[in-house]
Scaffold this motif. Structure first.
Motif, PDB file in Angstrom:
ATOM      1  N   GLU A 124      54.995  27.315  17.798  1.00 45.73           N
ATOM      2  CA  GLU A 124      54.197  28.282  17.040  1.00 45.73           C
ATOM      3  C   GLU A 124      53.217  29.030  17.955  1.00 45.73           C
ATOM      4  OE1 GLU A 124      52.316  26.026  14.024  1.00 45.73           O
ATOM      5  OE2 GLU A 124      54.146  25.716  12.818  1.00 45.73           O
ATOM      6  N   ALA A 125      52.571  28.278  18.920  1.00 45.28           N
ATOM      7  CA  ALA A 125      51.629  28.916  19.848  1.00 45.28           C
ATOM      8  C   ALA A 125      52.338  29.905  20.773  1.00 45.28           C
ATOM      9  CB  ALA A 125      50.905  27.847  20.684  1.00 45.28           C
ATOM     10  N   VAL A 126      53.483  29.510  21.289  1.00 40.81           N
ATOM     11  CA  VAL A 126      54.250  30.408  22.164  1.00 40.81           C
ATOM     12  C   VAL A 126      54.644  31.664  21.404  1.00 40.81           C
ATOM     13  CG1 VAL A 126      56.402  30.669  23.426  1.00 40.81           C
ATOM     14  CG2 VAL A 126      55.042  28.604  23.705  1.00 40.81           C
ATOM     15  N   THR A 127      55.029  31.480  20.173  1.00 42.69           N
ATOM     16  CA  THR A 127      55.408  32.648  19.370  1.00 42.69           C
ATOM     17  C   THR A 127      54.226  33.591  19.211  1.00 42.69           C
ATOM     18  OG1 THR A 127      57.019  31.303  18.164  1.00 42.69           O
ATOM     19  CG2 THR A 127      56.327  33.368  17.150  1.00 42.69           C
ATOM     20  N   VAL A 133      51.433  39.256  23.772  1.00 43.56           N
ATOM     21  CA  VAL A 133      51.873  39.870  25.029  1.00 43.56           C
ATOM     22  C   VAL A 133      52.706  41.104  24.745  1.00 43.56           C
ATOM     23  CG1 VAL A 133      53.349  39.532  27.053  1.00 43.56           C
ATOM     24  CG2 VAL A 133      51.765  37.729  26.357  1.00 43.56           C
ATOM     25  N   GLN A 134      53.555  40.998  23.712  1.00 47.57           N
ATOM     26  CA  GLN A 134      54.382  42.160  23.362  1.00 47.57           C
ATOM     27  C   GLN A 134      53.511  43.336  22.948  1.00 47.57           C
ATOM     28  OE1 GLN A 134      57.040  41.433  20.077  1.00 47.57           O
ATOM     29  NE2 GLN A 134      58.305  43.240  20.504  1.00 47.57           N
ATOM     30  N   GLU A 135      52.462  43.016  22.158  1.00 43.62           N
ATOM     31  CA  GLU A 135      51.561  44.091  21.732  1.00 43.62           C
ATOM     32  C   GLU A 135      50.774  44.638  22.929  1.00 43.62           C
ATOM     33  OE1 GLU A 135      47.923  45.982  20.498  1.00 43.62           O
ATOM     34  OE2 GLU A 135      48.015  43.983  21.429  1.00 43.62           O
ATOM     35  N   PHE A 171      44.486  34.462  26.663  1.00 44.74           N
ATOM     36  CA  PHE A 171      45.414  34.442  27.808  1.00 44.74           C
ATOM     37  C   PHE A 171      44.884  33.614  28.978  1.00 44.74           C
ATOM     38  CE2 PHE A 171      46.710  38.875  26.241  1.00 44.74           C
ATOM     39  CZ  PHE A 171      47.585  38.335  25.331  1.00 44.74           C
ATOM     40  N   SER A 172      43.567  33.448  28.965  1.00 45.35           N
ATOM     41  CA  SER A 172      42.987  32.770  30.125  1.00 45.35           C
ATOM     42  C   SER A 172      43.483  31.338  30.258  1.00 45.35           C
ATOM     43  CB  SER A 172      41.453  32.774  30.023  1.00 45.35           C
ATOM     44  OG  SER A 172      41.046  32.114  28.832  1.00 45.35           O
ATOM     45  N   ARG A 173      44.057  30.768  29.116  1.00 39.34           N
ATOM     46  CA  ARG A 173      44.573  29.405  29.211  1.00 39.34           C
ATOM     47  C   ARG A 173      45.877  29.339  29.992  1.00 39.34           C
ATOM     48  NH1 ARG A 173      44.848  27.949  23.019  1.00 39.34           N
ATOM     49  NH2 ARG A 173      45.604  30.095  23.043  1.00 39.34           N
ATOM     50  N   TYR A 174      46.507  30.471  30.137  1.00 42.83           N
ATOM     51  CA  TYR A 174      47.797  30.515  30.823  1.00 42.83           C
ATOM     52  C   TYR A 174      47.600  31.289  32.129  1.00 42.83           C
ATOM     53  CZ  TYR A 174      48.753  29.673  25.904  1.00 42.83           C
ATOM     54  OH  TYR A 174      48.703  29.204  24.621  1.00 42.83           O
ATOM     55  N   GLY A 175      47.394  30.543  33.197  1.00 43.55           N
ATOM     56  CA  GLY A 175      47.017  31.172  34.465  1.00 43.55           C
ATOM     57  C   GLY A 175      48.050  32.163  34.967  1.00 43.55           C
TER      58      GLY A 175
END
Length: 833
Positions: A124-127, A133-135, A171-175
């Motif tokens: 669910e989080a990835v979605t 990201v798409q937006e 996004f900062s959680r995903y380096g």
């Protein structure tokens, strides 16, 4: 008497102690000695007590037997209970071992449930992130599309929103993902910046090669500046533009080229173009810069123009000062009026800048206000540089100059004045050690029966204290005790009965002989006679150039006080100009000692002449312009400097001749070889050296100073010879003859003290050589008999030059012990004067 303790008591005490642990209470029993005979009896009583105790214990045991059996029965029952508990525990453990597989199965099922829940949450989080990201990517694509369509404002807005999203989104959680998104955002920003810079370059065009600046006239530049400001690039673009503007346009206009040229500039609606080099003045350069600034003010928006003024105007002001104004400060007064107009143009330029609303020209205004100090500084630098150039470029050309002085002297002896015969060299007194209260002795070689002649009563070591060299602060010496005149009068030989004022004595100044103040005054005193003292000496071309430089400062200072310079900005610098002669003379004194010896033989002697001539001429200039009080310390310092140079060279030559004479080794065994040859070589070398100095200095120094210098050298030599001979304890006849020949060799130098080396002229050796008469008497003593020496002492003037002890020592060295010698010595001691 001691108390006797019975054996029964002792045995009973021991038994009580064994059975009950009782300690005897009687000191007698404690102190008594246990007898050996009572041992058997004692052992029996103890055995009996033991049996009684066993019986009591057995009786007690029989009474408590039932209680002990009960205790044993209970213990056995407790042991059985414990064994049953152990069996129960073993069964429980076995039961527990059988439940472990079930617990593992439950734990495994729980872990699988949690894993499934985690996987669902992650998906669910990835979605959600992928949707964000798409937006986000869509907005970046919109930004790139806006850049392609040159919609800079829309592109910047998208960029700002993207930046905001990056800051607020998760996004900062995903380096790695954040880095990729930031890189994409940076790419968008770079595209916008590139587009903005292209538009800026289209609006503000600077061609470094062609030296052109063109600024478009429209609203597009305002929009570009606004966009640059939103992107935070306005400051960097400003700095780049300022740098290009200074290097390509302004510095090319400001920078002076050869022969007073600089580049012209064309300012039109189309832009600014730097032209070709053309002869330019400060006003021309200021006008060109003013036109450039006016164009920039008209075309550039405030966000560009204001920082530009704050940055380039201080640099422009500094370059104008360093490249044009400082160099344009005139040295001569004739160009001051034109320069004043230039300064008015500078102030006009500053007002133009103020009208534009710009700042940074304050340095120009301050420079104009400091013009009096700057002008004086440039005059000072130029004057000192001129001194350096005068000394460096001097070709060593020389000329003869004449000193003429008129002095009043007492006519105590007309014959002495006639001796002067308009040649004031004959009246020079070389040494301050000579007593000025006595007239100068007549130069004559004493014979067996010499005529009386006054001489100095003292023979002091030679120095130059009369020149003021012994005191750098004061040029005058203290007056000798018992004399009304000072040391200057000693050196000059002048007697002034009207005042006690001390004068500075120089080697080049003449002196008339002073009458003795210790002699009774004559019955008839003649009126003072005026004599003119005149002589020539040689100077180089340096003093005239220095004099012209000094006189220029004084005349310019006087000119600044005239009405024509009343309104000049530098009119207040007149008093400052009067301080420049001091610096000029200081510069001369600082540099001349290292230059004169390189350019001229006997450089220190030329420096002495130049210094004294320079001091004399500047004193005349100062008197003419009525500033003598101000320049007197400098003139006196210059005279001291000249005398110091003279003294330094004289001391050098004195050291040389003394070193040469040292080769004689005190004239010991001077009649024997190899000592004879060494003495002959030493005396010949000394004579040759003095004659060489005479030949070298004769065309340079005035005759009086020349004879004074040579007299000083010869006096040093003679003094050493006298001391060496007096130190000889035994002088044989052969040695005496050799010593006479050596002394006669030195006496041949007397010819240099005759005018024009005329052998018939009166020699002035006795005047200039302090110990000349003593030296001549020494020659007579060396070649005379005892009778002649005694006659010279008792009837002649030997006592004026020698003490009785000196004469006695010479007699003892020259003559063997005899009654005749003893009587002569006794006669000399008896008639001691």
């Amino acid at each position: 008497m001691p108390v006797t303790v019975s054996e029964e008591q002792l045995c009973q005490s021991v038994l009580d102690f064994v059975v009950d642990g009782a300690y005897p209470s009687s000191e007698e029993i404690v102190a008594a000695e246990f007898p050996v005979s009572a041992l058997s009896r004692q052992l029996e009583s103890i055995a009996h007590a033991r049996e009684q105790l066993e019986k009591e214990i057995h009786a007690l045991t029989e009474q408590t037997a039932d209680d002990v059996d009960g205790w044993i029965s209970q213990a056995k029952q407790l042991h059985a209970d414990i064994e049953r508990s152990r069996e129960t525990a073993r069964e429980i453990v076995a039961q527990h071992e059988k439940t472990k597989p079930l617990q593992l199965a439950v734990r495994d099922a729980t872990a699988k449930v949690q894993l499934m829940q985690t996987e669902l949450a992650f998906n669910e989080a990835v979605t959600g992130v992928l949707e964000e990201v798409q937006e986000f990517t869509g907005r970046l694509e919109s930004g790139h599309k806006a850049v392609e369509e040159e919609r800079i404002k829309d592109a910047i807005e998208i960029l700002e929103s993207v930046h905001s999203t990056l800051e607020t989104a998760g996004f900062s959680r995903y380096g790695n993902l954040t880095s990729i998104l930031r890189e994409n955002t940076s790419t968008l920003r770079s595209s916008i910046v590139e587009l903005l810079l292209l538009h800026w370059a289209a609006e503000v065009r600077i061609d470094r090669d062609k030296k052109e600046l063109r600024i478009s006239n429209g609203d597009a530049l305002d929009q570009i500046i606004e966009s640059l400001s939103r992107l935070g690039m306005l400051e960097s673009v400003n700095q780049s533009f300022q740098r290009d503007l200074l290097e390509s346009i302004i510095y090319n206009v400001l920078k002076p080229l050869t022969s007073g040229e600089s580049r012209d500039v064309i300012v039109a609606e189309s832009g600014i173009v730097v032209g070709e080099p053309t002869p330019s003045t400060v006003s021309d350069v200021l006008d060109r810069i003013a036109r450039i600034l006016g164009y920039l003010h008209a075309r550039l928006p405030a966000p560009i123009a204001q920082p530009l003024s704050e940055t380039i105007l201080p640099r422009v002001s500094s370059k104008i000062i360093n490249w044009w104004l400082t160099a344009a400060i005139p040295i001569d007064l004739g160009s001051l009026h034109d320069f004043e107009k230039t300064l008015d143009r500078v102030l006009g330029f500053c007002r133009t800048v103020e009208n534009l609303g710009w700042h940074g020209h304050e340095e120009l205004v301050s420079w104009v206000n400091q013009l009096p100090r700057l002008w004086l500084t440039k005059r000072r630098v130029d004057s000192l540089d001129q001194v350096r150039k005068i000394l460096a470029t001097s070709k060593g050309e020389t000329k003869q100059v004449e000193r003429i002085e008129t002095e009043m002297v007492e006519q105590k002896e007309d014959v002495l004045l006639d001796t002067v015969d308009d040649d004031w060299d004959a009246a020079w007194d070389n040494e301050e050690e000579e007593n000025p209260s006595k007239p100068d002795p007549e130069p004559k070689k004493p014979g067996p029966n010499p005529e009386p002649a006054p001489a100095s009563t003292e023979a002091e070591d030679e120095d130059v204290s009369a020149w003021g060299l012994d005191d750098d602060t004061h040029e005058t010496s203290e007056a000798p005790s018992g004399d009304d005149n000072d040391d200057v009068a000693d050196a000059w030989g002048w007697d002034d009965d009207e005042e006690e004022k001390t004068q500075a004595a120089t080697p080049s100044q003449p002196a008339a002989p002073a009458p003795s103040k210790q002699e009774p005054a004559p019955a008839k005193q003649s009126a003072p006679k005026e004599i003119t003292l005149r002589e020539s000496y040689t100077v180089t071309d340096v003093p005239d150039a220095i004099i012209a430089l000094v006189e220029r400062q004084i005349t310019d200072a006087e000119s600044l006080s005239k009405p024509e310079f009343a309104s000049s900005r530098v009119s207040s610098s007149g008093s400052g100009l009067l301080g420049l002669p001091t610096l000029i003379l200081a510069m001369f004194k600082a540099t001349a000692p290292s230059i004169y010896p390189l350019k001229l033989n006997s450089g220190h002697i030329y420096l002495y002449n130049d210094s004294m001539y320079l001091a004399e001429q500047i004193r005349g200039i100062a008197e003419t312009h009525q500033i003598l009080d101000r320049l007197t310390p400098d003139i006196e310092g210059l005279e001291r400097f000249g005398r110091m140079s003279y003294s330094k060279e004289l001391q050098t030559q004195r050291t040389i001749v003394i070193d040469l004479l040292d080769g004689s080794q005190g004239f010991a065994h001077c009649s024997e070889q190899p000592f004879l040859g060494e003495c002959e070589n030493a005396v010949s070398a000394t004579v040759d050296r003095i004659r060489m100095v005479h030949r070298e200095w004769q065309p340079i120094l005035s005759r009086s100073v020349l004879l004074q210098a040579l007299g000083s050298l010869l006096s040093s030599v003679i003094n050493k010879v006298i001391i060496d001979i007096e130190d000889l304890s035994d002088i044989s006849e052969a040695e005496s003859q050799r010593l006479v020949s050596f002394c006669n060799k030195l006496s041949e130098l007397e010819d240099i003290f005759r005018p024009d080396n005329n052998p018939e002229a009166v020699s002035m050796a006795a005047v200039y050589v302090r110990n000349w008469l003593k030296f001549q008497y020494l020659i007579n003593i060396l070649e005379s008999s005892l009778a002649d020496i005694k006659f010279l002492w008792t009837e002649g003037e030997l006592h004026l030059e020698f003490t009785a002890d000196e004469v006695v020592d010479l007699i003892e060295a020259l003559f063997a012990e005899s009654d005749h010698r003893r009587r002569a010595i006794a006669e000399i001691r008896r008639t001691r004067r």
